[in-house]
Design a protein around this motif. Structure first.
Motif, PDB file in Angstrom:
ATOM      1  N   ALA A  16       0.835  -1.205   0.000  1.00 30.27           N
ATOM      2  CA  ALA A  16       0.000   0.000   0.000  1.00 30.27           C
ATOM      3  C   ALA A  16       0.867   1.252   0.000  1.00 30.27           C
ATOM      4  O   ALA A  16       0.594   2.210  -0.735  1.00 30.27           O
ATOM      5  N   ALA A  17       1.922   1.261   0.800  1.00 30.47           N
ATOM      6  CA  ALA A  17       2.816   2.423   0.854  1.00 30.47           C
ATOM      7  C   ALA A  17       3.548   2.623  -0.478  1.00 30.47           C
ATOM      8  O   ALA A  17       3.693   3.751  -0.950  1.00 30.47           O
ATOM      9  N   GLU A  18       3.990   1.542  -1.088  1.00 29.97           N
ATOM     10  CA  GLU A  18       4.737   1.650  -2.346  1.00 29.97           C
ATOM     11  C   GLU A  18       3.857   2.105  -3.504  1.00 29.97           C
ATOM     12  O   GLU A  18       4.274   2.896  -4.338  1.00 29.97           O
ATOM     13  N   LEU A  19       2.615   1.595  -3.548  1.00 32.91           N
ATOM     14  CA  LEU A  19       1.713   1.938  -4.653  1.00 32.91           C
ATOM     15  C   LEU A  19       0.926   3.222  -4.399  1.00 32.91           C
ATOM     16  O   LEU A  19       0.308   3.753  -5.317  1.00 32.91           O
ATOM     17  N   GLY A  20       0.902   3.675  -3.153  1.00 35.32           N
ATOM     18  CA  GLY A  20       0.166   4.896  -2.829  1.00 35.32           C
ATOM     19  C   GLY A  20      -1.339   4.685  -2.820  1.00 35.32           C
ATOM     20  O   GLY A  20      -2.089   5.585  -3.201  1.00 35.32           O
ATOM     21  N   VAL A  21      -1.776   3.503  -2.411  1.00 35.88           N
ATOM     22  CA  VAL A  21      -3.204   3.194  -2.316  1.00 35.88           C
ATOM     23  C   VAL A  21      -3.510   2.787  -0.880  1.00 35.88           C
ATOM     24  O   VAL A  21      -2.608   2.585  -0.070  1.00 35.88           O
ATOM     25  N   SER A  22      -4.782   2.634  -0.568  1.00 37.34           N
ATOM     26  CA  SER A  22      -5.168   2.274   0.794  1.00 37.34           C
ATOM     27  C   SER A  22      -4.907   0.795   1.067  1.00 37.34           C
ATOM     28  O   SER A  22      -4.809  -0.030   0.152  1.00 37.34           O
ATOM     29  N   HIS A  23      -4.836   0.492   2.346  1.00 38.90           N
ATOM     30  CA  HIS A  23      -4.629  -0.893   2.777  1.00 38.90           C
ATOM     31  C   HIS A  23      -5.791  -1.764   2.326  1.00 38.90           C
ATOM     32  O   HIS A  23      -5.592  -2.905   1.904  1.00 38.90           O
ATOM     33  N   SER A  24      -7.007  -1.242   2.380  1.00 38.32           N
ATOM     34  CA  SER A  24      -8.175  -2.034   1.974  1.00 38.32           C
ATOM     35  C   SER A  24      -8.160  -2.326   0.472  1.00 38.32           C
ATOM     36  O   SER A  24      -8.587  -3.400   0.044  1.00 38.32           O
ATOM     37  N   THR A  25      -7.653  -1.406  -0.337  1.00 39.76           N
ATOM     38  CA  THR A  25      -7.526  -1.652  -1.768  1.00 39.76           C
ATOM     39  C   THR A  25      -6.569  -2.805  -2.022  1.00 39.76           C
ATOM     40  O   THR A  25      -6.857  -3.701  -2.824  1.00 39.76           O
ATOM     41  N   VAL A  26      -5.451  -2.801  -1.332  1.00 47.02           N
ATOM     42  CA  VAL A  26      -4.468  -3.889  -1.480  1.00 47.02           C
ATOM     43  C   VAL A  26      -5.073  -5.198  -0.988  1.00 47.02           C
ATOM     44  O   VAL A  26      -4.943  -6.234  -1.641  1.00 47.02           O
ATOM     45  N   VAL A  59       0.603  -8.738 -10.307  1.00 42.46           N
ATOM     46  CA  VAL A  59      -0.575  -7.916 -10.043  1.00 42.46           C
ATOM     47  C   VAL A  59      -0.263  -6.442 -10.286  1.00 42.46           C
ATOM     48  O   VAL A  59      -1.089  -5.706 -10.817  1.00 42.46           O
ATOM     49  N   LYS A  60       0.939  -6.011  -9.928  1.00 41.30           N
ATOM     50  CA  LYS A  60       1.335  -4.619 -10.169  1.00 41.30           C
ATOM     51  C   LYS A  60       1.316  -4.309 -11.664  1.00 41.30           C
ATOM     52  O   LYS A  60       0.846  -3.254 -12.084  1.00 41.30           O
ATOM     53  N   LEU A  61       1.776  -5.245 -12.474  1.00 37.93           N
ATOM     54  CA  LEU A  61       1.753  -5.069 -13.925  1.00 37.93           C
ATOM     55  C   LEU A  61       0.316  -5.013 -14.445  1.00 37.93           C
ATOM     56  O   LEU A  61      -0.007  -4.180 -15.291  1.00 37.93           O
ATOM     57  N   SER A  62      -0.549  -5.876 -13.925  1.00 38.87           N
ATOM     58  CA  SER A  62      -1.944  -5.868 -14.386  1.00 38.87           C
ATOM     59  C   SER A  62      -2.670  -4.600 -13.945  1.00 38.87           C
ATOM     60  O   SER A  62      -3.570  -4.131 -14.634  1.00 38.87           O
ATOM     61  N   MET A  63      -2.285  -4.037 -12.793  1.00 43.15           N
ATOM     62  CA  MET A  63      -2.897  -2.782 -12.341  1.00 43.15           C
ATOM     63  C   MET A  63      -2.426  -1.608 -13.203  1.00 43.15           C
ATOM     64  O   MET A  63      -3.165  -0.659 -13.421  1.00 43.15           O
ATOM     65  N   ALA A  64      -1.202  -1.677 -13.697  1.00 45.20           N
ATOM     66  CA  ALA A  64      -0.652  -0.609 -14.527  1.00 45.20           C
ATOM     67  C   ALA A  64      -1.199  -0.659 -15.951  1.00 45.20           C
ATOM     68  O   ALA A  64      -1.246   0.353 -16.637  1.00 45.20           O
ATOM     69  N   ASN A  65      -1.608  -1.855 -16.407  1.00 47.80           N
ATOM     70  CA  ASN A  65      -2.114  -2.043 -17.761  1.00 47.80           C
ATOM     71  C   ASN A  65      -3.500  -2.675 -17.729  1.00 47.80           C
ATOM     72  O   ASN A  65      -3.662  -3.843 -18.076  1.00 47.80           O
TER      73      ASN A  65
END
Length: 72
Positions: A16-26, A59-65
């Motif tokens: 969550a800290a690295e992606l800048g999103v909430s804990h619940s989103t992760v 998952v990070k790649l799929s979130m980016a694309n």
């Protein structure tokens, strides 16, 4: 000094800290992914999860694309 070696496991808080999103989103995105481990006491109200680096990268790649939105 950083050596460029990636971690093998990540917590939801670290992601969550690295992606800048909430804990619940992760939590919602990673909880049901294959190979994500639930660690901690069985039956705990607030379980902890461990995400392998390979799952995090995928998952990070799929979130980016994201897939294209169909036109109406």
């Amino acid at each position: 000094m950083l050596t460029g070696v990636a971690k093998e496991w990540y917590s939801f808080s670290e992601i969550a800290a690295e992606l800048g999103v909430s804990h619940s989103t992760v939590r919602n995105r990673f909880r049901r992914e294959p190979d994500v481990l639930r660690v901690g006491a069985p039956g705990s109200r607030r379980p902890k999860y461990a995400v392998p680096a390979s799952v995090y990268a995928r998952v990070k790649l799929s979130m980016a694309n994201p897939p294209p939105t169909p036109r109406r």
